[in-house]
Design a protein around this motif. Structure first.
Motif, PDB file in Angstrom:
ATOM      1  N   ILE A  38       0.879  -1.171   0.000  1.00 41.25           N
ATOM      2  CA  ILE A  38       0.000   0.000   0.000  1.00 41.25           C
ATOM      3  C   ILE A  38       0.915   1.219   0.000  1.00 41.25           C
ATOM      4  CG2 ILE A  38      -1.800   1.272   1.218  1.00 41.25           C
ATOM      5  CD1 ILE A  38      -2.679  -1.378   2.443  1.00 41.25           C
ATOM      6  N   ILE A  39       0.884   1.960  -1.081  1.00 51.06           N
ATOM      7  CA  ILE A  39       1.838   3.049  -1.267  1.00 51.06           C
ATOM      8  C   ILE A  39       1.114   4.380  -1.428  1.00 51.06           C
ATOM      9  CG2 ILE A  39       3.603   1.541  -2.256  1.00 51.06           C
ATOM     10  CD1 ILE A  39       2.776   2.439  -5.019  1.00 51.06           C
ATOM     11  N   GLY A  40       1.869   5.439  -1.269  1.00 52.46           N
ATOM     12  CA  GLY A  40       1.323   6.784  -1.386  1.00 52.46           C
ATOM     13  C   GLY A  40       2.106   7.733  -0.506  1.00 52.46           C
ATOM     14  N   LYS A  41       1.927   9.012  -0.750  1.00 49.41           N
ATOM     15  CA  LYS A  41       2.636  10.019   0.026  1.00 49.41           C
ATOM     16  C   LYS A  41       2.067  10.107   1.435  1.00 49.41           C
ATOM     17  CE  LYS A  41       3.850  12.890  -3.976  1.00 49.41           C
ATOM     18  NZ  LYS A  41       3.725  14.230  -4.607  1.00 49.41           N
ATOM     19  N   SER A  42       2.788  10.788   2.307  1.00 48.88           N
ATOM     20  CA  SER A  42       2.320  11.015   3.670  1.00 48.88           C
ATOM     21  C   SER A  42       0.961  11.705   3.634  1.00 48.88           C
ATOM     22  CB  SER A  42       3.331  11.891   4.424  1.00 48.88           C
ATOM     23  OG  SER A  42       2.889  12.150   5.734  1.00 48.88           O
ATOM     24  N   GLY A  43       0.022  11.200   4.435  1.00 45.19           N
ATOM     25  CA  GLY A  43      -1.314  11.780   4.457  1.00 45.19           C
ATOM     26  C   GLY A  43      -2.272  11.217   3.437  1.00 45.19           C
ATOM     27  N   GLY A  45      -3.538   8.221   3.468  1.00 47.24           N
ATOM     28  CA  GLY A  45      -4.486   7.288   4.093  1.00 47.24           C
ATOM     29  C   GLY A  45      -3.953   5.887   4.291  1.00 47.24           C
ATOM     30  N   LYS A  46      -2.665   5.667   4.030  1.00 46.61           N
ATOM     31  CA  LYS A  46      -2.081   4.326   4.095  1.00 46.61           C
ATOM     32  C   LYS A  46      -2.214   3.697   5.479  1.00 46.61           C
ATOM     33  CE  LYS A  46       2.161   5.403   3.036  1.00 46.61           C
ATOM     34  NZ  LYS A  46       2.036   6.876   3.176  1.00 46.61           N
ATOM     35  N   SER A  47      -1.710   4.396   6.492  1.00 42.77           N
ATOM     36  CA  SER A  47      -1.733   3.838   7.841  1.00 42.77           C
ATOM     37  C   SER A  47      -3.150   3.723   8.380  1.00 42.77           C
ATOM     38  CB  SER A  47      -0.875   4.695   8.785  1.00 42.77           C
ATOM     39  OG  SER A  47       0.499   4.573   8.441  1.00 42.77           O
ATOM     40  N   THR A  48      -4.015   4.654   7.997  1.00 42.06           N
ATOM     41  CA  THR A  48      -5.419   4.554   8.406  1.00 42.06           C
ATOM     42  C   THR A  48      -6.040   3.276   7.862  1.00 42.06           C
ATOM     43  OG1 THR A  48      -5.714   6.953   8.556  1.00 42.06           O
ATOM     44  CG2 THR A  48      -7.699   5.631   8.240  1.00 42.06           C
ATOM     45  N   LEU A  49      -5.784   2.974   6.597  1.00 43.96           N
ATOM     46  CA  LEU A  49      -6.304   1.753   5.999  1.00 43.96           C
ATOM     47  C   LEU A  49      -5.773   0.528   6.740  1.00 43.96           C
ATOM     48  CD1 LEU A  49      -7.790   0.111   3.882  1.00 43.96           C
ATOM     49  CD2 LEU A  49      -5.852   0.461   2.319  1.00 43.96           C
ATOM     50  N   LEU A  50      -4.491   0.513   7.059  1.00 48.17           N
ATOM     51  CA  LEU A  50      -3.918  -0.633   7.760  1.00 48.17           C
ATOM     52  C   LEU A  50      -4.549  -0.801   9.145  1.00 48.17           C
ATOM     53  CD1 LEU A  50      -1.586  -2.585   6.824  1.00 48.17           C
ATOM     54  CD2 LEU A  50      -0.197  -1.469   8.578  1.00 48.17           C
ATOM     55  N   LEU A 191       0.753 -10.988   3.166  1.00 54.93           N
ATOM     56  CA  LEU A 191       1.370  -9.816   3.787  1.00 54.93           C
ATOM     57  C   LEU A 191       0.805  -8.543   3.174  1.00 54.93           C
ATOM     58  CD1 LEU A 191       4.018 -12.037   3.320  1.00 54.93           C
ATOM     59  CD2 LEU A 191       4.899 -10.420   4.994  1.00 54.93           C
ATOM     60  N   VAL A 192       0.542  -7.566   4.025  1.00 53.28           N
ATOM     61  CA  VAL A 192       0.102  -6.245   3.574  1.00 53.28           C
ATOM     62  C   VAL A 192       1.078  -5.234   4.171  1.00 53.28           C
ATOM     63  CG1 VAL A 192      -1.771  -4.567   3.500  1.00 53.28           C
ATOM     64  CG2 VAL A 192      -2.295  -7.022   3.562  1.00 53.28           C
ATOM     65  N   ILE A 193       1.809  -4.550   3.302  1.00 49.69           N
ATOM     66  CA  ILE A 193       2.915  -3.697   3.728  1.00 49.69           C
ATOM     67  C   ILE A 193       2.640  -2.255   3.330  1.00 49.69           C
ATOM     68  CG2 ILE A 193       5.396  -3.274   3.539  1.00 49.69           C
ATOM     69  CD1 ILE A 193       5.594  -6.265   2.539  1.00 49.69           C
ATOM     70  N   VAL A 194       2.537  -1.383   4.304  1.00 46.51           N
ATOM     71  CA  VAL A 194       2.442   0.051   4.036  1.00 46.51           C
ATOM     72  C   VAL A 194       3.855   0.590   3.847  1.00 46.51           C
ATOM     73  CG1 VAL A 194       2.057   2.282   5.157  1.00 46.51           C
ATOM     74  CG2 VAL A 194       0.244   0.579   5.126  1.00 46.51           C
ATOM     75  N   THR A 195       4.082   1.297   2.747  1.00 45.11           N
ATOM     76  CA  THR A 195       5.409   1.839   2.472  1.00 45.11           C
ATOM     77  C   THR A 195       5.314   3.053   1.556  1.00 45.11           C
ATOM     78  OG1 THR A 195       7.630   1.319   1.649  1.00 45.11           O
ATOM     79  CG2 THR A 195       5.778   0.302   0.495  1.00 45.11           C
ATOM     80  N   HIS A 196       6.282   3.927   1.670  1.00 51.37           N
ATOM     81  CA  HIS A 196       6.407   5.031   0.715  1.00 51.37           C
ATOM     82  C   HIS A 196       7.547   4.751  -0.259  1.00 51.37           C
ATOM     83  CE1 HIS A 196       9.448   5.932   3.772  1.00 51.37           C
ATOM     84  NE2 HIS A 196      10.103   6.518   2.805  1.00 51.37           N
ATOM     85  N   ASP A 197       8.201   3.595  -0.084  1.00 54.45           N
ATOM     86  CA  ASP A 197       9.394   3.231  -0.850  1.00 54.45           C
ATOM     87  C   ASP A 197       8.997   2.430  -2.091  1.00 54.45           C
ATOM     88  OD1 ASP A 197      11.771   2.039  -1.802  1.00 54.45           O
ATOM     89  OD2 ASP A 197      12.661   2.016   0.206  1.00 54.45           O
TER      90      ASP A 197
END
Length: 223
Positions: A38-43, A45-50, A191-197
């Motif tokens: 799950i990718i995207g810039k800060s803000g 919604g990535k961490s909210t979704l997780l 696995l579901v990984i939140v990352t900006h990388d």
């Protein structure tokens, strides 16, 4: 088999005029055995979704199905059972208890605290068995992340949810972590990984990109 089905999911923080929309009517599906970025810039919604997938915060509107069960209908005990039995959650900056040994940190999710042999077996798989009696401050960043992974695996979860797991690691340890994740995925773990990388995301077979609380890209690779 579908692990998660997310339909018209919304998350709004605040009340009245002081509200902010973190997720805005998103739809997505995660199947068993996928490694999802799950990718995207800060803000975005990535961490909210997780956190919603983990059942840590309530949704505002929409539906999250876990193995066809509506999570919004779970009572407190059901939600606690869902998190304990089905989810291994890896937080940013490891989330280890500084006053506990490695072994005790791994055993935290267990109801039976005597099940040390299983914990030691997982630590051995991750090359950390000899560190079982050490404390977090005695470990490197890469070693602490391995302990966090061991703790996430202790209850044989269906899904690992990881929030920026490489964020506190250097490039070498980040690469080592992804090797561990890929090995777990090859054994069938989802696995579901939140990352900006983008480099991390490129190693996953399912990539979901968020922007301003919306899904703008949902790509399956090698399916």
């Amino acid at each position: 088999m579908k692990i998660y089905e997310v339909r018209r999911l919304e998350k709004v923080y605040g009340k009245n005029a002081a509200t902010g929309t973190a997720l805005d009517g998103i739809n997505l599906t995660i199947n068993k055995g996928e490694m999802v970025a799950i990718i995207g810039k800060s803000g975005s919604g990535k961490s909210t979704l997780l956190n919603l997938l983990a059942g840590l915060i309530p949704l505002t509107q929409g539906t999250i199905l876990f193995k066809q069960e509506n999570m919004d209908t779970f009572k407190d005990k059901q939600m606690a059972s869902y998190r304990n039995k089905n989810i291994g959650y890896i937080v940013q900056n490891f989330g280890l208890i500084s006053t506990m040994t490695v072994l005790k940190n791994v055993l935290l999710p267990m109801k039976r605290k005597k099940d040390a042999l299983k914990a030691l077996g997982i630590l051995k798989q991750l090359g950390m068995e000899e560190k079982a009696d050490k404390y977090p401050h005695e470990l490197s960043g890469g070693e602490r992340q391995r302990v966090a992974i061991a703790r996430a695996l202790i209850n044989d979860p269906d899904v690992i949810l990881a929030d920026e797991p490489t964020g506190a690691l250097d490039s070498e340890n980040g690469a080592n972590l992804m090797d561990i994740f890929k090995a777990l995925n090859q054994k069938g773990l989802t696995l579901v990984i939140v990352t900006h990388d983008e480099g991390i995301a490129s190693q996953c077979n399912h990539r979901i990109k968020l922007k301003d609380g919306k899904v703008i890209e949902d790509i399956l690779v090698n399916q």
